[in-house]
Design a protein around this motif. Structure first.
Motif, PDB file in Angstrom:
ATOM      1  N   SER A  33       0.832  -1.199   0.000  1.00 32.97           N
ATOM      2  CA  SER A  33       0.000   0.000   0.000  1.00 32.97           C
ATOM      3  C   SER A  33       0.867   1.251   0.000  1.00 32.97           C
ATOM      4  O   SER A  33       2.056   1.205   0.292  1.00 32.97           O
ATOM      5  N   CYS A  49     -10.848  -1.148  -7.165  1.00 32.76           N
ATOM      6  CA  CYS A  49      -9.998  -0.924  -5.996  1.00 32.76           C
ATOM      7  C   CYS A  49      -8.556  -0.758  -6.455  1.00 32.76           C
ATOM      8  O   CYS A  49      -8.260  -0.778  -7.625  1.00 32.76           O
ATOM      9  N   THR A  50      -7.655  -0.577  -5.491  1.00 24.44           N
ATOM     10  CA  THR A  50      -6.257  -0.327  -5.860  1.00 24.44           C
ATOM     11  C   THR A  50      -5.362  -1.413  -5.296  1.00 24.44           C
ATOM     12  O   THR A  50      -4.212  -1.181  -5.009  1.00 24.44           O
ATOM     13  N   CYS A 463      -6.877   3.350  -0.587  1.00 25.43           N
ATOM     14  CA  CYS A 463      -6.012   3.925  -1.631  1.00 25.43           C
ATOM     15  C   CYS A 463      -4.954   4.830  -1.030  1.00 25.43           C
ATOM     16  O   CYS A 463      -3.815   4.851  -1.461  1.00 25.43           O
ATOM     17  N   GLY A 494      -7.815   8.991  -3.774  1.00 21.04           N
ATOM     18  CA  GLY A 494      -6.890   8.011  -4.335  1.00 21.04           C
ATOM     19  C   GLY A 494      -7.255   7.570  -5.732  1.00 21.04           C
ATOM     20  O   GLY A 494      -8.143   8.127  -6.378  1.00 21.04           O
ATOM     21  N   CYS A 496      -8.934   5.185  -6.847  1.00 21.36           N
ATOM     22  CA  CYS A 496     -10.295   4.738  -7.147  1.00 21.36           C
ATOM     23  C   CYS A 496     -11.282   5.886  -7.052  1.00 21.36           C
ATOM     24  O   CYS A 496     -12.463   5.715  -7.306  1.00 21.36           O
TER      25      CYS A 496
END
Ligand SMILES: Cc1cc2nc3c(=O)[nH]c(=O)nc-3n(C[C@H](O)[C@H](O)[C@H](O)COP(=O)(O)OP(=O)(O)OC[C@H]3O[C@@H](n4cnc5c(N)ncnc54)[C@H](O)[C@@H]3O)c2cc1C
Ligand code: FES
Lengths: 550, 389
Positions: A33, A49-50, A463, A494, A496
Motif C-alpha cells: 500500500s 480498488c487499488t 487507496c 486516491g 479509485c
C-alpha cells in the motif's frame, strides 16, 4: 454468476478478460500500500480498488484483474522492495501503529526539512513514471452522432437498446467496457469502451449530450446524443474494521471474478451479509464457506441454504478485526447489543452485505441524487420512466436502484418506449431527504464506533491509507462535511476516486457529525470516471473521425 | 445548522475564508484589533485557496510583486513552526521554458529584474532544462530561466493552520454565511447584510476571491475585477521524478509533482470557456492539457489522469492585486484581484491589508495596488504581465 443485472461501462467487468487467476487456492500478494507498505491482494476483482496494481509491458499502475491476472507477464513490484511478499519498507507499518502524521509531523528541526521531504516523497506513489514511448501515436478520436446513447450493455442496458430499436428510435449507440464491438439489430455496440465524462447537457444544441469515452486502443470516443440512458449497474461495497485491507478481505464480486475460471483462492471463507447477495455467494462456493455472519437478521432463503449446507449462521454480528498479519487467518466478531465477542478461523471474508450504484455519471451531468437509507447509498431521483432531473438523462437497472433482473428489464423497456414516444415525465419527488430514515447499517456503524479499537489499523481509505482515527481527529478539530474531510485527510482522493471508501465514509461522517447522511454531502464527482490515459484524452484535441448514424 | 455570531458588533468583518481572508484576520488579531468575524458562504477550502496548484515563485516582471513574493516565501518557510501544520513547502525551483528566441528574450528581461532584486535566478540552456526536468523532449524547448528558491506547497494545511490559529486568537469564523450587501448610511461602512441578518462593523474586508467583483457591486462600487475559470488536473501518483515547477511561456502550461507523487497542472483557458460552466470541468481542457503534456513527454501517453477540477482567478486589467481602502466607501477594504497567484502572495499582501484596516501607512505604491488606480486619468503605469503558471 451473480444474478444481478449485469454491470457495464463505466463499471469494470465482472469476469476478467483473459487468462486465469492463480490456481494455488491463495490470493496473490501483488503490491504494497501507498503509505504503510501493507501487503495487499485483490479485493474487488473488477477494476475499481487499488489492491492489485502491477506493471505490464512498461505500463505502470495497471490493475492485474483487468489483464486477467496473467501473472508471468506482470512485474509485481509496485511499491515493494524487494518483493511484495517480503518488503523491507513494510517496517513502516510496524513502527507507526497509529500511522504517520504528515499534517502536523515532520516540522522540526527546520534543518531536516529537505531530508523529510525526500523520505516522504519516496514513500509516496506506487511506481515510477512510464519510461517507454509508445511506438506510434494513438489514432484520432472518433465521434458518433446518434439519437440515444446507452452506457452499459448489461442486462438492463441491452434490454433498453432492444426496446429503443423496436419502438422506432433511429440510431442507438451502446457503450460497454467488456463487450466486443458489434452491431446488434441496428444499434452500434462500441465495445471495450469506457464512458469517462458526461458534462451537463447543452440545451441549445441539437444533440445536447456530449459523452466522452475511451476504448482499448487508447482512442478518445465522443458520442453526441439527444438522450442518454445510464445502465452502469452497481458494485459490492466495502466494510470498515480493523485490518479491513488484509489479503483475504474480498467483495462478493471479487470472489466471483477470482474464481472464474479456476478454483477459488480461499478454502474456508466467512460470508458477511444476510440477504440475497450472501445467498448467491454461499450457493456458488458450497464447500468453501465456513460461516455466514450478518450485520442484522438473516433472510429465510439464506437461512435455509445455510442449514442445508451445515454452515453456521451468526446474525447480528459486528466484524471487529481480522486475525493474521500477512493474510487473513481468522476474524474477531461480537454479537450486537454488547453480546460476547468470538473468533472464527477463516482464510477470507467475503463482503456481500450491500450493493451500491455507480453514481459518477449522474453527478457529473448534474442530476439530483437521493440518499436511500436502506441501501445506504446515493441514487438518482427518477420518474417511473427512469427520467432523472436532467431532461434527456435516464437511469435504468441497478444504477437506478432496481436490482431484480426481471424488474430491471421491464423498467428498461418502459424507459425505452417512453423515449420512443417522447412522453417522458420529470420525476415528481425532488426532495433529496424524502427517504432519509435510518437504515440497518447506520445502527451497525454507530455500535461499531463505540467498540475498543485494539492495536490494528482501521483503514478508512485504502487507496491513500487514511486511518479511521484521522477522520475522527479531523471532526474533533471542527472540520465538517465530506468535502472538507476529504481535503483534510486525503480520504477519497486516491486512484479509485472514492469508489472503495466513500459509501462507508458518508455513513461514518453522518454518525460523527450527528446529522443525516444527505447533509454530510458527497464528493463532487470529477472527470474522468476512471483513470484515463493522457494519450486518449489528447486525442480529443484533434478533429475527430465523425460518423452520423442514419 | 449554522451558528450565529457571538456579538452584535465587530471591529472588522472579513468576507471570505480563503488564504487571503484568513491571513488578514490573523494579522489583524495579532495586531490586537478589536473583535473580528470571518464569514464565508461556502465550506473551508471551497474557494480558489482549495483548488490551486500550490506554486510559489518570486520570478516576476516588476520589483513590487517580487518583494511581496519574496516576503511571502520567508513566511511560508516559517509556517510549520508558527502554525503547527506542515505545508510541505518544497523549494526546488521554478523553471520557465521558452520554445523560441522571442520567448527567451522576454525571460531574459524578467531575469534581469529578478536579479536586480538580489535573487539568484539564472538563464539556462536546453541541456540544463533537461537536467532539471528529466524526460522532457529535448527538441521541445530552447532554454529558460530557473530560480531555485521558488517552490511548491500543499495548500490545504496552510488553511487548516490559519483557521485554527485565528480561532485560538479569538477570531470568529462562520461558514455557510453569505454577505449580501453593505449597510453604509452615512457613506461609510456601518454593517454588513448577511444571510444571518445585519451585523454591525466598522470595517469590511473584501477577500471574496473570484466573487470579489460581485461583492463590491453589492456594495454599490464599480470595479474592473473579472472572474476567470481555470481548470487543473492531477495524474495517478508516481514515485518522485520531477523537482521543480515547470511553466511554458507560450501557452501557460504548468505542472509540478506534488509530495504525494501526482503530476498536477493546468494551462491558460481557451477564452470561450473561461467564464462558463460554474466550477465544472471541460473536455476541451482535458484534451488541450493532455496534448501539452504528451507533447513534452511522449512517454507519458500511458500515464493516467485521476481527476480534474476548476476554480476562479480574480483578474484585474493590469495584473496587480487590489489592496487598500476604497476612497468611495470608507471602511471598505479591498484584498482581491490576485489572479492566479494569490496563494504565493498571501502572507505579505494580507499584512498590508491589515495595515489598511488599522489606518497605518502602507509601503505599497498606490498607483500599482490602490483601488483608486483604475479611475486615474491618462494612466500609463507598469503592468504585471507574467501571469503564467
Ligand atoms: C486552478 C487554479 C490554480 C491556481 N494556482 C495557483 C498557484 O499555483 N499559486 C498561487 O499562488 N495561486 C494559484 N491560484 C490562485 C490562488 O488560488 C488564489 O489567488 C487564492 O487562493 C485566492 O485566495 P482568496 O482567499 O482571495 O480567495 P478564495 O480562496 O477563493 O476565497 C474566497 C472565499 O470567499 C467566499 N465568498 C465569496 N463571496 C462571498 C460572499 N458574498 N459572502 C460570503 N463569502 C463569500 C467564497 O466562498 C470563498 O471561500 C490558482 C487558482 C486556480 C483557480
Ligand atoms: S479507497 Fe480509493 S480513494 Fe479512498
Amino acid at each position: 454468476m451473480s444474478g444481478m443485472p449485469s454491470a457495464s461501462s463505466p463499471e469494470p467487468p465482472r469476469v476478467p478478460h483473459v487468462g486465469s487467476p492463480p490456481r494455488k487456492g491463495r490470493l496473490p500478494l501483488l503490491q504494497r500500500s501507498i503509505r504503510y507498505h501493507r501487503p495487499r491482494a485483490p479485493f474487488c476483482g473488477v477494476g475499481y480498488c487499488t489492491n492489485c496494481l502491477v506493471r505490464v509491458d512498461g505500463r505502470t499502475n495497471v490493475r492485474a484483474c483487468q489483464e486477467g491476472f496473467d501473472l508471468p507477464r506482470m512485474k509485481t513490484t509496485a511499491n515493494a522492495w524487494p518483493s511484495p511478499s517480503f518488503d523491507l519498507l513494510g517496517i513502516v507499518d510496524v513502527v507507526f501503529p497509529r500511522g504517520i502524521d504528515t499534517l502536523r509531523g515532520f516540522r522540526r528541526p527546520a534543518a531536516f526539512t529537505s531530508l523529510y521531504q525526500r523520505v516522504v516523497r519516496r514513500l509516496s506513489g506506487y511506481d515510477d513514471p512510464p519510461s517507454e514511448a509508445a511506438q506510434q501515436p494513438p489514432p484520432a478520436s472518433i465521434r458518433r452522432i446518434v439519437e440515444v446513447a446507452v452506457v452499459g450493455g448489461g442486462v438492463s442496458g441491452s434490454a433498453a437498446a432492444d426496446a429503443l430499436l423496436r419502438s422506432g428510435v433511429g440510431s442507438v449507440a451502446v457503450l460497454d467496457r467488456d463487450a466486443r464491438a458489434s452491431t446488434m439489430s441496428g444499434a452500434e455496440m462500441l465495445g471495450r469502451t469506457t464512458a469517462v465524462f458526461l458534462p451537463p447537457p447543452d440545451p441549445a444544441a441539437a444533440r445536447p449530450f456530449a459523452l466522452a469515452a475511451t476504448n482499448d486502443s487508447g482512442q478518445g470516443v465522443e458520442v453526441r446524443a439527444r438522450s442518454v440512458i445510464v445502465a452502469t449497474g452497481g458494485y459490492d461495497a466495502s466494510l470498515l474494521f480493523s485490518g479491513n485491507d488484509r489479503p483475504g478481505v474480498l467483495t462478493a464480486e471479487g470472489a466471483f471474478a477470482l474464481s472464474a475460471p479456476g478454483p477459488p483462492p480461499f478454502n474456508r471463507a466467512v460470508v458477511f451479509g444476510g440477504g440475497e447477495r450472501a445467498r448467491e455467494v454461499l450457493a456458488r462456493f458450497p464447500s468453501r464457506i465456513s460461516a455466514v455472519a450478518a450485520p442484522g437478521d438473516v433472510n429465510p432463503d439464506l437461512t435455509r441454504l445455510a442449514s442445508e449446507q451445515g454452515v453456521p449462521l451468526y446474525p447480528r454480528s459486528l466484524v471487529l478485526s481480522t486475525v493474521g498479519r500477512r493474510r487473513v487467518r481468522g476474524l474477531t466478531l461480537r454479537t450486537r447489543s454488547d453480546g460476547p465477542s468470538f473468533r472464527l478461523g477463516a482464510d477470507a471474508i467475503i463482503l456481500a452485505h450491500r450493493r451500491v450504484p455507480h453514481p459518477q455519471l449522474f453527478f457529473q451531468a448534474g442530476a439530483l441524487m437521493q440518499w436511500r437509507s436502506r441501501a445506504a447509498a446515493y441514487f438518482p431521483i427518477v420518474s417511473e420512466t427512469g427520467q432523472t432531473t436532467v431532461p434527456g438523462l435516464y437511469a435504468v437497472g441497478e444504477a437506478a436502484g432496481v436490482s431484480d433482473p426481471a424488474a430491471a428489464v421491464r423498467c428498461a423497456q418502459l424507459t425505452a418506449t417512453s423515449i420512443g414516444q417522447r412522453n417522458s415525465s420529470a420525476p415528481s419527488s425532488s426532495n433529496p431527504h424524502s427517504l432519509d430514515l435510518p437504515g440497518e447499517l447506520e445502527g451497525y456503524y454507530r455500535e461499531l464506533l463505540r467498540q475498543p479499537r485494539g492495536s490494528g489499523k482501521w483503514i478508512a481509505c485504502p487507496c491513500e491509507d487514511v486511518l479511521l482515527h484521522e477522520v475522527e481527529d479531523a471532526e474533533r478539530r471542527g472540520y465538517r462535511g465530506i468535502e472538507v474531510i476529504k481535503r483534510y485527510t486525503g480520504l477519497g482522493t486516491g486512484l479509485c476516486q472514492g469508489r472503495y471508501c466513500l459509501p462507508d465514509a458518508i455513513l461514518l461522517l453522518s454518525i460523527l457529525e450527528q446529522r443525516r447522511p444527505s447533509e454530510v454531502g458527497y464528493i463532487t464527482q470529477r472527470p474522468p470516471v476512471l483513470p484515463t490515459s493522457l494519450g486518449a484524452l489528447a486525442s480529443f484535441a484533434d478533429s475527430p473521425d465523425e460518423k452520423e448514424a442514419s | 445548522m449554522i451558528a450565529s455570531p457571538a456579538r452584535s458588533s465587530y471591529h472588522t468583518v472579513v468576507v471570505g475564508a480563503g488564504i487571503i481572508g484568513l491571513y488578514t484576520a490573523y494579522h489583524l488579531a495579532h495586531a490586537g484589533a478589536g473583535p473580528i468575524l470571518v464569514l464565508d458562504r461556502g465550506f473551508l477550502s471551497g474557494g480558489a485557496s482549495g483548488r490551486n496548484g500550490g506554486g510559489v515563485r518570486q520570478q516576476w516582471e516588476t520589483p513590487a510583486t517580487i518583494r511581496l513574493a519574496r516576503e511571502s516565501v520567508a513566511a511560508y518557510r516559517r509556517f510549520g513552526r508558527e502554525f503547527g501544520y506542515n505545508i510541505w513547502f518544497r523549494q526546488s525551483g521554478y523553471v520557465f521554458v521558452a520554445e523560441d528566441e522571442g520567448q527567451l528574450a522576454r525571460l531574459r528581461r524578467v531575469n534581469a529584474v529578478v536579479r536586480g532584486e538580489g535573487l539568484v535566478s539564472r538563464v539556462i540552456d536546453a541541456a540544463e532544462v533537461l537536467r532539471l526536468v528529466p524526460g522532457i523532449r529535448p527538441d521541445a524547448i530552447i532554454g529558460g530561466t530557473y530560480l531555485r528558491t521558488d517552490g511548491i506547497l500543499y495548500p490545504f494545511p496552510a488553511l487548516w493552520g490559519l483557521y485554527e490559529a485565528v480561532r485560538a486568537l479569538g477570531v470568529e469564523v462562520l461558514l455557510g454565511a453569505e454577505v449580501t450587501g453593505i449597510h453604509a448610511p452615512g457613506g461609510r461602512v456601518a454593517a454588513v447584510e448577511t444571510s444571518l441578518g445585519r451585523i454591525a462593523t466598522e470595517h469590511c474586508v473584501n477577500a471574496a476571491g473570484g466573487w470579489s467583483g460581485e461583492l463590491s457591486r453589492r456594495a454599490g462600487l464599480d470595479v474592473p475585477n473579472v472572474a476567470t475559470r481555470h481548470e487543473i488536473l492531477a495524474t495517478e501518483p508516481l514515485k518522485p521524478f520531477l523537482d521543480p515547477m515547470v511553466v511554458r511561456v507560450s501557452d501557460g502550461l504548468y505542472f509540478s509533482q506534488t509530495m504525494r507523487g501526482e503530476v498536477v497542472g493546468g494551462i491558460a483557458p481557451s477564452t470561450t470557456l473561461a467564464t462558463r460552466l460554474g466550477m465544472g470541468s471541460s473536455l476541451d481542457f482535458l484534451a488541450r492539457m493532455s496534448r501539452g503534456l504528451v507533447g513534452l513527454f511522449p512517454q507519458f501517453r500511458s500515464l493516467r489522469v485521476l481527476r480534474a477540477w476548476s476554480g476562479y482567478y480574480d483578474d484585474t486589467p493590469d495584473g496587480f492585486p487590489v489592496i487598500g481602502t476604497d476612497a468611495r466607501l470608507p471602511g471598505f477594504v479591498h484584498a482581491n484581484g490576485f489572479g492566479g497567484h494569490g496563494f504565493m502572495l498571501a502572507p505579505a499582501s494580507a499584512q498590508r491589508v491589515a495595515r489598511a484596516v488599522l489606518g497605518e501607512p502602507s509601503d505599497l505604491d498606490p498607483h500599482l495596488f490602490g483601488p483608486q488606480r483604475f479611475s486615474e486619468p491618462g494612466r500609463a503605469l507598469p503592468t504585471e504581465r507574467l501571469q503564467l503558471g
